[in-house]
Design an enzyme around this catalytic site. Structure first.
Site, PDB file in Angstrom:
ATOM      1  N   CYS A   1      39.513  46.816  28.870  1.00  8.67           N
ATOM      2  CA  CYS A   1      39.674  45.410  28.269  1.00  8.67           C
ATOM      3  C   CYS A   1      38.231  44.610  27.222  1.00  8.67           C
ATOM      4  O   CYS A   1      38.105  43.956  26.757  1.00  8.67           O
ATOM      5  CB  CYS A   1      39.388  44.378  29.608  1.00  8.67           C
ATOM      6  SG  CYS A   1      39.500  42.378  29.403  1.00  8.67           S
TER       7      CYS A   1
ATOM      8  N   CYS B   1      42.129  43.120  36.674  1.00  9.92           N
ATOM      9  CA  CYS B   1      42.079  41.960  36.917  1.00  9.92           C
ATOM     10  C   CYS B   1      43.675  41.048  36.713  1.00  9.92           C
ATOM     11  O   CYS B   1      43.545  39.437  37.460  1.00  9.92           O
ATOM     12  CB  CYS B   1      41.420  41.340  35.405  1.00  9.92           C
ATOM     13  SG  CYS B   1      42.035  42.259  34.294  1.00  9.92           S
TER      14      CYS B   1
END
Length: 377
Positions: free
Chosen positions: A104, A200
């Site tokens: 990410c 996440c």
């Protein structure tokens, strides 16, 4: 703080709706840096009710209003799916344990976010990561944060010179407790907000239920390393080396009443291997081999060198010797045996506080892994 009129935006702050990014923006604003915020949506609401993106967005807007800075919004959910989530699923399907936070950062926060900031006319981006950047001898170094308990350089080891030269980490020299106090003193609505944990896009929901939506798993046998069947598992994808929780192994005749741990996975045969004791010899390895490494400086310090390493986040430094092979992959031998080194996770290398770079772990010399490799050969 100066009351002089602000100039065009020079730095865009990634506003996540958390306390760290809020204080990063606060500090830059108070230094009279011309800033704006940008909220990134990286995951589409999947209808589960567990996605907190809208709450985070509201908090980011509230903080920006409190600070008197403009805020922009970008939807990177498509890029996240292709650049991070598809890889995440492929790794689990192969029986490995990926680290999506590393991807990410490389693919979204320091690529698409950086591009978006430049499209807004900015020179720099800033985030609430606990890390430091320093320029030395014409190179930008990634260094650990002063608060070692919060240091996030492990997750940033895939960054290079282009990203680091355009990045600011305003929290790199702060302690977490001081960040909280700064937010409280400034009246920021995120001052007491709980830090996000875990992966996440999964959030607080059940990991097995989430993964099962994308990777239908098959039940199979749980065996000891010597082949004795002692139970059944709901799917090898759901487990990682060293894991104790979720095995649901009761009393087993002929064995002590001691906890069981995952010591290996055979995806092809759909077998989960378990053993008793957190220090089971089946969990230990002294060497590993990696995929092609990424070097923050652009190249390794030498073909063979000694340094320290982490094979998981917040691990203590472990001394090792690194051999850089001709294809860019690494052969690493540790000074002492390591517990639960896991293929798919990241090996990150350090010289003191300087992060050198790292690579994805491909294989180890753990005894069960070696046995399974020999059987497949």
């Amino acid at each position: 703080m100066s009351t002089a009129p602000r100039t065009a935006v020079r730095t865009v702050v990634g506003m996540s709706g958390g306390v760290d990014s809020s204080v990063a923006a606060l500090r830059l604003r108070d230094e009279d840096e011309p800033i704006a915020g940008l909220f990134m949506q990286n995951w589409d609401d999947d209808g589960s009710g567990d996605c907190r993106a809208e709450d985070d967005r509201r908090d980011a807007v509230a903080v920006s209003g409190r600070l008197g800075i403009p805020i922009h919004f970008r939807d990177f959910s498509g890029e996240y799916w292709k650049g991070v989530f598809e890889h995440f699923l492929a790794e689990y399907a192969a029986g490995r344990t990926p680290n999506p936070d590393v991807l990410c950062n490389r693919e979204i926060k320091f690529k698409h976010f950086l591009d978006a900031a430049r499209a807004l006319g900015a020179e720099f981006i800033a985030t609430g990561h606990y890390a430091r950047v320093e320029a030395r001898d014409g190179r930008h170094l990634l260094l650990r944060a002063v608060d070692r308990s919060k240091d996030q350089s492990y997750f940033l080891h895939q960054l290079g010179q282009a990203q680091l030269s355009a990045t600011k980490f305003p929290l790199g020299r702060l302690l977490k407790r001081d960040v909280r106090q700064m937010a409280l003193d400034a009246g920021l609505p995120t001052a007491a907000k709980k830090d996000s944990t875990g992966i996440c896009f999964i959030g607080e929901r059940d990991f097995r239920e989430f993964l099962g939506r994308y990777l239908p798993a098959r039940e199979g046998e749980m065996r000891t390393p010597d082949g004795q069947v002692i139970g059944r598992h709901p799917g090898v994808f759901y487990f990682t080396l060293g894991q104790r929780e979720g095995l649901n192994i009761g009393g087993v005749r002929g064995f002590e009443a001691a906890p069981w741990y995952v010591v290996g996975k055979d995806v092809g045969e759909n077998v989960l291997y378990v053993d008793q004791g957190s220090d089971s010899p089946w969990l230990h390895s002294q060497a590993l081999w990696s995929e092609a490494a990424h070097w923050i400086a652009g190249s390794p310090p030498a073909k063979r060198f000694e340094c320290t390493a982490q094979t998981r986040y917040r691990q203590a430094d472990e001394a090792c010797e690194v051999d850089v092979r001709d294809d860019g992959t690494l052969s690493v031998r540790f000074a002492r045996a390591q517990r639960a080194v896991t293929p798919g996770q990241s090996l990150v290398l350090y010289d003191g506080d300087v992060c050198l770079g790292g690579a994805v772990i491909a294989a180890t010399d753990a005894p069960l892994e070696e046995r399974l490799k020999a059987r497949a050969a």
